[in-house]
Structures are given as C-alpha cells and as structure tokens.
Enzyme design. Structure first.
Site: not given
Length: 387
Positions: A284, A297, A288
């Site tokens: 990705r 992260y 998100h």
C-alpha cells in the site's frame, strides 16, 4: 469426510499433475514471479514454478486489456485522493500500488462468477464493469452501496473485516447445490487473516469442497500493524494446507504473474478441485485512508523501495519491449483513463440529493417498532429545521 476420503480427494488432483498430494497443497517453494521490476521476462528458473505449479502466459490481447484496466485504476485512485482533499469525498482507502491484484481478481472471472471485494477494492469493482459514480457513492456518504450486486455479480464492498468471506462461501455453496459452474473470488487483506471469520470461511469451504478462491492481498500492514506481529507462519499461503486446500504465493505487483496464477486457480475451482488460497505480495503506497498518518509506523525509505516495483511501470515496460504497446495505443488508453476520471470528478462535484429518512429503508422487510420510532423522531427533527 474421513481421512481416507481426503486422501482420495487429493490423490485424484495430484495424479493429474504427477505430484504428491502434499506438493499440490503446499505453495511452490519460491514466489511465482514472471516479470522483473524493469519489465523484462524472467527465465524459467527464476519464475518460481515447479511441477504442478506451471502457469501459461496470458495472451497479448488479454495482457493489453489488463494493462488498460491497470492504468484506469491508477488514475481513479489518484483522482479520488484529490477529491478527498477537496472535500468532495468523506474518506477514501486508496489502493495505489495494489491495482494489479485487483485487476487480475476481476478479469479472471466469467460473467456468471461472483466477486466479493473489501472497502479497498475499488479498482476490482470498476474492472468488473460497475460505473465509477456507483462505486464511489458509499465513500461520499450518500448511500450504502451505489450499485446492484446482482446486476454485476459483485457484492458490496465490505468494511467489516472478513464478513464478505462468509458471504462468498455461502454463494459458492448455494451454486454447488444447484449444480451451477459458478466460481467465487473472495478478497481480503493480510489483517483479515487474523480474524475468526477467516478461519470459519476457509474451513467450511474446504470441508464442502466449494469453488472459492480466497485472494489475500498482503500489503504488509493491517492499518499500522506489520505482518510479523500478526502471523508466525512461513507465509499466509501456507495456512491453506491446514484446512485441506492448495495455497500459492505470487508477486502482487506482477500483473502477468497474477493473471496466470488467478486464471489457473479459477480453472481448477471450476473443474471441482475445491477452494484455493492465493497470497499476493504487494504494498500500500499511500496511507491506510486520508485519516491515517502512515509516517508513524513506517519509514519513507521502505515506501521508496516499493516505488521501484510499481505494477503500472513494470507492465508498460514489458508491453513496450514486446512490441505490443506503441504511442498510439498508449494514447488511447490514457485518454480512456482521463475520461473515467473526468466523469467521476464531474459527478462528485454535483450536490447529492439525499433523503436522511432513507437511513431506515431496506433494513428489514417489515420495520421493527424501534426503527419506526427512530424514523418518526428524525422526521420530526427535520420538519422543525425546515420550519
């Protein structure tokens, strides 16, 4: 089904390929990968194929069709991200970087087959033939699902993790009971494999030998949780053998490999080999959703590494080198992608004509007393505002 029954079942399949039942169920030792990141075709030794795991290359016409869907998908992803920034869309889970997985999932199916997508599988739903505005309605907050699932054999994009897998298994079971040749592709992410519904869906499908392909897009993160904190298995594809089904790993940014692997899986499922689990390794590239800060992260260097594995660039390079793509054809594909984006942009810029009372429609065939009471309260509040 007894142990002997299971043994006979897999012996039949393994004899077809000249391998043991264990070798049929276990993923190939190396991830299936047909194209290098620069678009060059890998040698037979590099492709990761083994006896029983061979994949014929898709035809040139099929590859061009898939590449066009890939370009359209990337353009739609980027357009939707812009619409979010402009306030024309409430939220959007971009699949920028994962488009090859979604194109292959949709194109491998025939008209009578079913697709069960997640909330991130916009490109798969578009490739299934659903109009852009119908796909994006739910992200605008205008309606639950903007398209008729039965018209496209495409279930609503599911936000709750893995619930769509159980629904997919139910459709496959019903089709088998009716004697139909339907194949179902059930899509999910790596995070979904940690859910209980994942276990229930795979176990039921394997026991009843249902024609379902569980297609896991392993993009390395369940929102912010890396895969290493979710599973200790050698790969997610290895989970298949525990249920009594075959598993496979494929490069999820290699459109050619995806088309070959998914095409084989659909053929096997339709021939009665039972369910299969396909794990596609992808990434990705963006957050998100627009509400997520992915810098908390993961490092920029990690994202940059995957830029060099871009599925659109890889496929275009292959088609260029193979003499299948010239400036004229590329121009037509680009124009098509721009037309789709323009239609979507124009539709999103129009004010939606919504009725808040529709919130209570289609919940039950016969509304409950609580629903009727809630509807009356909202209707009264709306009437007061208008007054």
């Amino acid at each position: 089904m007894s142990t002997e029954d299971n043994s006979n079942r897999f012996s039949e399949v393994s004899r077809k390929f000249g391998i043991t039942p264990e070798d049929y169920m276990l993923p190939a030792r190396h991830m299936i990968n047909l194209l290098n990141p620069d678009g060059s075709l890998r040698s037979d030794a590099e492709q990761g194929t083994e006896p029983g795991h061979e994949y014929p290359l898709p035809s040139p016409a099929r590859l061009l069709e898939a590449y066009e869907a890939l370009v359209v998908g990337r353009r739609v992803n980027d357009q939707n991200s812009a619409l979010v920034r402009q306030g024309r869309m409430a939220v959007y889970p971009s699949s920028h970087g994962q488009e090859a997985c979604q194109v292959a999932a949709a194109l491998c199916l025939e008209d009578g087959d079913w697709l069960f997508p997640t909330y991130r599988d916009t490109v798969a739903v578009l490739t299934k033939g659903v109009a852009p505005m119908e796909v994006m309605t739910s992200f605008r907050g205008e309606w639950h699902c903007g398209y008729d699932p039965k018209a496209y054999n495409c279930a609503p994009m599911s936000t709750p993790l893995t619930t769509q897998l159980l629904h997919a298994v139910g459709v496959a079971h019903a089709a088998k009971l009716r004697g139909e040749q339907t194949v179902v592709v059930a899509m999910c992410g790596d995070g979904a494999t940690s859910e209980g519904d994942f276990h229930e869906a795979l176990n039921f499908a394997a026991v009843f030998k249902l024609p379902v392909i569980f297609f896991v897009q392993n993009n390395k993160y369940a929102i912010s949780v890396p895969l290493a904190h979710q599973s200790a298995a050698p790969s997610l594809a290895h989970k298949a053998v525990g249920y009594g089904m075959a598993g496979e790993r494929v490069d999820g940014n290699d459109l050619m490999a995806l088309m070959a692997v998914m095409g084989r899986a659909v053929r096997l499922a339709r021939e009665g080999s039972g369910p299969l689990l396909i794990e596609a390794h992808t990434y990705r590239m963006q957050a998100h959703t627009n509400a997520d800060d992915d810098k908390r992260y993961r490092e920029d260097s990690e994202v940059a590494e995957w830029v060099g594995k871009d599925p659109v660039i890889r496929m275009r390079a292959y088609l260029d080198d193979a003499g299948l793509l010239d400036e004229k054809v590329q121009g037509k594909i680009t124009a098509h992608a721009e037309a789709v984006a323009s239609t979507l942009r124009d539709g999103m810029n129009e004010e939606a004509d919504t009725d808040p009372l529709q919130l209570f429609a289609h919940v039950y065939s016969e509304p409950t007393a609580q629903l009727r009471e809630q509807r009356e309260l909202l209707a009264d509040e709306l009437a007061r505002e208008e007054a």
